[in-house]
Design a protein around this motif. Structure first.
Motif, PDB file in Angstrom:
ATOM      1  N   ASN A   6       0.841  -1.211   0.000  1.00  0.00           N
ATOM      2  CA  ASN A   6       0.000   0.000   0.000  1.00  0.00           C
ATOM      3  C   ASN A   6       0.866   1.247   0.000  1.00  0.00           C
ATOM      4  OD1 ASN A   6      -1.444   2.286   1.677  1.00  0.00           O
ATOM      5  ND2 ASN A   6      -3.050   1.028   0.711  1.00  0.00           N
ATOM      6  N   HIS A   7       1.899   1.274   0.846  1.00  0.00           N
ATOM      7  CA  HIS A   7       2.815   2.420   0.836  1.00  0.00           C
ATOM      8  C   HIS A   7       4.151   2.086   1.481  1.00  0.00           C
ATOM      9  CE1 HIS A   7       0.521   3.156   4.678  1.00  0.00           C
ATOM     10  NE2 HIS A   7       1.697   3.517   5.145  1.00  0.00           N
ATOM     11  N   VAL A   8       5.117   2.924   1.135  1.00  0.00           N
ATOM     12  CA  VAL A   8       6.415   2.923   1.806  1.00  0.00           C
ATOM     13  C   VAL A   8       6.518   4.268   2.523  1.00  0.00           C
ATOM     14  CG1 VAL A   8       8.934   2.905   1.521  1.00  0.00           C
ATOM     15  CG2 VAL A   8       7.491   1.452   0.072  1.00  0.00           C
ATOM     16  N   ASP A  38      -3.964  10.944  16.594  1.00  0.00           N
ATOM     17  CA  ASP A  38      -4.076   9.642  17.260  1.00  0.00           C
ATOM     18  C   ASP A  38      -2.841   8.770  17.012  1.00  0.00           C
ATOM     19  OD1 ASP A  38      -6.300   6.774  17.160  1.00  0.00           O
ATOM     20  OD2 ASP A  38      -5.465   7.899  18.863  1.00  0.00           O
ATOM     21  N   HIS A  39      -2.091   9.139  15.989  1.00  0.00           N
ATOM     22  CA  HIS A  39      -0.876   8.379  15.653  1.00  0.00           C
ATOM     23  C   HIS A  39       0.395   9.174  15.916  1.00  0.00           C
ATOM     24  CE1 HIS A  39      -2.873   4.940  13.666  1.00  0.00           C
ATOM     25  NE2 HIS A  39      -3.822   5.830  13.429  1.00  0.00           N
ATOM     26  N   GLY A  40       0.248  10.440  16.297  1.00  0.00           N
ATOM     27  CA  GLY A  40       1.414  11.270  16.622  1.00  0.00           C
ATOM     28  C   GLY A  40       2.244  11.656  15.412  1.00  0.00           C
ATOM     29  N   VAL A  41       1.595  11.768  14.265  1.00  0.00           N
ATOM     30  CA  VAL A  41       2.312  12.151  13.038  1.00  0.00           C
ATOM     31  C   VAL A  41       1.463  13.052  12.148  1.00  0.00           C
ATOM     32  CG1 VAL A  41       3.773  10.078  12.917  1.00  0.00           C
ATOM     33  CG2 VAL A  41       1.491  10.065  11.862  1.00  0.00           C
ATOM     34  N   THR A  42       2.161  13.799  11.304  1.00  0.00           N
ATOM     35  CA  THR A  42       1.540  14.437  10.144  1.00  0.00           C
ATOM     36  C   THR A  42       1.991  13.623   8.928  1.00  0.00           C
ATOM     37  OG1 THR A  42       1.580  16.617  11.181  1.00  0.00           O
ATOM     38  CG2 THR A  42       1.376  16.552   8.769  1.00  0.00           C
ATOM     39  N   VAL A  43       1.059  13.265   8.062  1.00  0.00           N
ATOM     40  CA  VAL A  43       1.415  12.450   6.896  1.00  0.00           C
ATOM     41  C   VAL A  43       1.101  13.206   5.609  1.00  0.00           C
ATOM     42  CG1 VAL A  43       0.946  10.310   8.183  1.00  0.00           C
ATOM     43  CG2 VAL A  43      -0.817  11.252   6.673  1.00  0.00           C
ATOM     44  N   VAL A  44       1.878  12.931   4.587  1.00  0.00           N
ATOM     45  CA  VAL A  44       1.629  13.445   3.233  1.00  0.00           C
ATOM     46  C   VAL A  44       1.790  12.254   2.293  1.00  0.00           C
ATOM     47  CG1 VAL A  44       2.463  14.921   1.364  1.00  0.00           C
ATOM     48  CG2 VAL A  44       2.465  15.767   3.722  1.00  0.00           C
ATOM     49  N   PHE A  45       0.770  11.973   1.473  1.00  0.00           N
ATOM     50  CA  PHE A  45       0.860  10.854   0.532  1.00  0.00           C
ATOM     51  C   PHE A  45       1.262  11.354  -0.852  1.00  0.00           C
ATOM     52  CE2 PHE A  45      -0.155   7.056   2.714  1.00  0.00           C
ATOM     53  CZ  PHE A  45      -0.970   7.420   3.785  1.00  0.00           C
ATOM     54  N   ILE A  46       2.166  10.597  -1.436  1.00  0.00           N
ATOM     55  CA  ILE A  46       2.618  10.864  -2.803  1.00  0.00           C
ATOM     56  C   ILE A  46       2.141   9.699  -3.651  1.00  0.00           C
ATOM     57  CG2 ILE A  46       4.689  10.988  -4.259  1.00  0.00           C
ATOM     58  CD1 ILE A  46       5.893  12.199  -1.431  1.00  0.00           C
ATOM     59  N   THR A  51       2.055   2.382  -6.330  1.00  0.00           N
ATOM     60  CA  THR A  51       1.923   2.381  -4.869  1.00  0.00           C
ATOM     61  C   THR A  51       1.982   3.836  -4.394  1.00  0.00           C
ATOM     62  OG1 THR A  51       2.702   1.383  -2.788  1.00  0.00           O
ATOM     63  CG2 THR A  51       4.404   2.113  -4.329  1.00  0.00           C
ATOM     64  N   LYS A  52       2.176   4.033  -3.086  1.00  0.00           N
ATOM     65  CA  LYS A  52       2.271   5.402  -2.557  1.00  0.00           C
ATOM     66  C   LYS A  52       3.508   5.530  -1.681  1.00  0.00           C
ATOM     67  CE  LYS A  52      -2.056   5.065  -0.890  1.00  0.00           C
ATOM     68  NZ  LYS A  52      -2.661   4.067  -1.774  1.00  0.00           N
ATOM     69  N   ILE A  53       3.989   6.754  -1.585  1.00  0.00           N
ATOM     70  CA  ILE A  53       5.004   7.090  -0.590  1.00  0.00           C
ATOM     71  C   ILE A  53       4.284   7.891   0.485  1.00  0.00           C
ATOM     72  CG2 ILE A  53       7.141   8.370  -0.108  1.00  0.00           C
ATOM     73  CD1 ILE A  53       7.511   5.863  -1.880  1.00  0.00           C
ATOM     74  N   GLU A  54       4.562   7.571   1.730  1.00  0.00           N
ATOM     75  CA  GLU A  54       3.962   8.303   2.852  1.00  0.00           C
ATOM     76  C   GLU A  54       5.080   9.063   3.563  1.00  0.00           C
ATOM     77  OE1 GLU A  54       2.902   6.074   6.514  1.00  0.00           O
ATOM     78  OE2 GLU A  54       0.900   6.933   6.267  1.00  0.00           O
ATOM     79  N   LEU A  55       5.060  10.382   3.438  1.00  0.00           N
ATOM     80  CA  LEU A  55       6.023  11.184   4.204  1.00  0.00           C
ATOM     81  C   LEU A  55       5.475  11.346   5.606  1.00  0.00           C
ATOM     82  CD1 LEU A  55       6.844  14.057   1.648  1.00  0.00           C
ATOM     83  CD2 LEU A  55       8.055  11.873   1.972  1.00  0.00           C
ATOM     84  N   LEU A  56       6.338  11.148   6.609  1.00  0.00           N
ATOM     85  CA  LEU A  56       5.920  11.202   8.020  1.00  0.00           C
ATOM     86  C   LEU A  56       6.724  12.272   8.746  1.00  0.00           C
ATOM     87  CD1 LEU A  56       6.087   7.447   9.141  1.00  0.00           C
ATOM     88  CD2 LEU A  56       3.996   8.748   8.709  1.00  0.00           C
ATOM     89  N   GLY A 105      -2.774  -4.295  20.549  1.00  0.00           N
ATOM     90  CA  GLY A 105      -3.249  -5.363  19.646  1.00  0.00           C
ATOM     91  C   GLY A 105      -4.540  -5.031  18.934  1.00  0.00           C
ATOM     92  N   ALA A 106      -5.212  -3.961  19.382  1.00  0.00           N
ATOM     93  CA  ALA A 106      -6.457  -3.576  18.700  1.00  0.00           C
ATOM     94  C   ALA A 106      -6.115  -2.695  17.501  1.00  0.00           C
ATOM     95  CB  ALA A 106      -7.352  -2.804  19.672  1.00  0.00           C
ATOM     96  N   PRO A 107      -6.686  -3.018  16.331  1.00  0.00           N
ATOM     97  CA  PRO A 107      -6.426  -2.168  15.157  1.00  0.00           C
ATOM     98  C   PRO A 107      -6.881  -0.729  15.423  1.00  0.00           C
ATOM     99  CG  PRO A 107      -7.515  -4.215  14.510  1.00  0.00           C
ATOM    100  CD  PRO A 107      -7.562  -4.157  16.007  1.00  0.00           C
ATOM    101  N   LYS A 108      -6.109   0.238  14.903  1.00  0.00           N
ATOM    102  CA  LYS A 108      -6.513   1.654  14.968  1.00  0.00           C
ATOM    103  C   LYS A 108      -6.865   2.098  13.563  1.00  0.00           C
ATOM    104  CE  LYS A 108      -3.730   4.437  17.469  1.00  0.00           C
ATOM    105  NZ  LYS A 108      -2.465   4.952  18.109  1.00  0.00           N
ATOM    106  N   ILE A 109      -7.635   3.155  13.457  1.00  0.00           N
ATOM    107  CA  ILE A 109      -7.965   3.687  12.133  1.00  0.00           C
ATOM    108  C   ILE A 109      -6.784   4.518  11.641  1.00  0.00           C
ATOM    109  CG2 ILE A 109      -9.523   5.156  10.786  1.00  0.00           C
ATOM    110  CD1 ILE A 109     -10.660   2.391  11.691  1.00  0.00           C
ATOM    111  N   GLY A 110      -6.297   4.139  10.456  1.00  0.00           N
ATOM    112  CA  GLY A 110      -5.120   4.815   9.903  1.00  0.00           C
ATOM    113  C   GLY A 110      -5.461   5.975   8.998  1.00  0.00           C
ATOM    114  N   ALA A 111      -4.467   6.422   8.235  1.00  0.00           N
ATOM    115  CA  ALA A 111      -4.605   7.645   7.427  1.00  0.00           C
ATOM    116  C   ALA A 111      -5.608   7.498   6.288  1.00  0.00           C
ATOM    117  CB  ALA A 111      -3.248   8.030   6.854  1.00  0.00           C
ATOM    118  N   HIS A 112      -5.911   6.246   5.921  1.00  0.00           N
ATOM    119  CA  HIS A 112      -6.877   6.040   4.839  1.00  0.00           C
ATOM    120  C   HIS A 112      -8.265   5.710   5.376  1.00  0.00           C
ATOM    121  CE1 HIS A 112      -3.085   4.880   2.490  1.00  0.00           C
ATOM    122  NE2 HIS A 112      -3.459   6.069   2.069  1.00  0.00           N
TER     123      HIS A 112
END
Ligand SMILES: CC[C@H](C(=O)O)C(=O)SCCNC(=O)CCNC(=O)[C@H](O)C(C)(C)COP(=O)(O)OP(=O)(O)OC[C@H]1O[C@@H](n2cnc3c(N)ncnc32)[C@H](O)[C@@H]1OP(=O)(O)O
Ligand SMILES: [Co+2]
Length: 134
Positions: A6-8, A38-46, A51-56, A105-112
């Motif tokens: 999905n991404h690197v 909730d994840h402690g990041v700012t993300v930018v998708f390329i 596929t996609k690159i995820e800048l963190l 162990g519980a899945p969290k909702i991610g950037a997508h």
């Protein structure tokens, strides 16, 4: 079990500079920054053709990538994200095999907007793996 890449993700010390590099020097299609508190990041998708690159970049005091950037001040590849059809089945299979799932162990909702989990890098050849349910 794992499907498409999905991404690197690349952790970057200067998000504006990395955006400009990918947009101007590399001529890529760069999305808008997304704060993910909730994840402690700012993300930018390329978006790339395959596929996609995820800048963190760290967001807030307790960012899980702060330690990584301290150790790698110029930034670096942070994780790879594989797609799975059923994230809880994947989690259960992996924990049964002895792999460590990070967090509780519980899945969290991610950037997508999809459930995600992370697997400890030490269990996978020094590579932090994210799983995203699609
Ligand atoms: C908005 C969601 C978005 C999405 O795509 O949907 C995201 O991707 S969010 C991405 C940010 N969130 C996470 O990364 C969550 C999972 N990560 C963690 O829980 C931590 O980063 C962790 C536990 C992997 C590492 O935390 P920390 O660096 O504070 O711990 P240590 O210093 O104890 O590290 C232990 C050991 O692992 C090595 N390490 C750390 N990070 C990585 C990495 N990214 N890749 C490979 N190896 C890593 C670190 O060097 C230590 O190794 P050692 O030999 O013991 O020094
Ligand atoms: Co990711």
């Amino acid at each position: 079990m794992i499907g498409r890449l999905n991404h690197v993700a690349i952790a970057v010390p200067d998000l504006a500079a990395a955006i400009a590099q990918y947009r101007d020097a590399l001529g890529a299609e760069v999305g808008a920054p997304q704060d993910e508190p909730d994840h402690g990041v700012t993300v930018v998708f390329i978006n790339l053709p395959n596929t996609k690159i995820e800048l963190l970049h760290p967001l807030g005091e307790a960012s899980p990538i702060a330690g990584f950037l301290e150790k790698n001040p110029s930034g670096g590849i942070h994780h790879v994200c594989y797609e799975v059809e059923d994230i809880t089945a994947a989690r259960d299979r992996l924990t049964a095999s002895g792999a460590r799932v990070l967090g509780d162990g519980a899945p969290k909702i991610g950037a997508h907007g999809k459930p995600v989990l992370f697997l400890h890098p030490k269990d996978f050849n020094g590579c932090l793996i994210e799983l995203e349910e699609v």
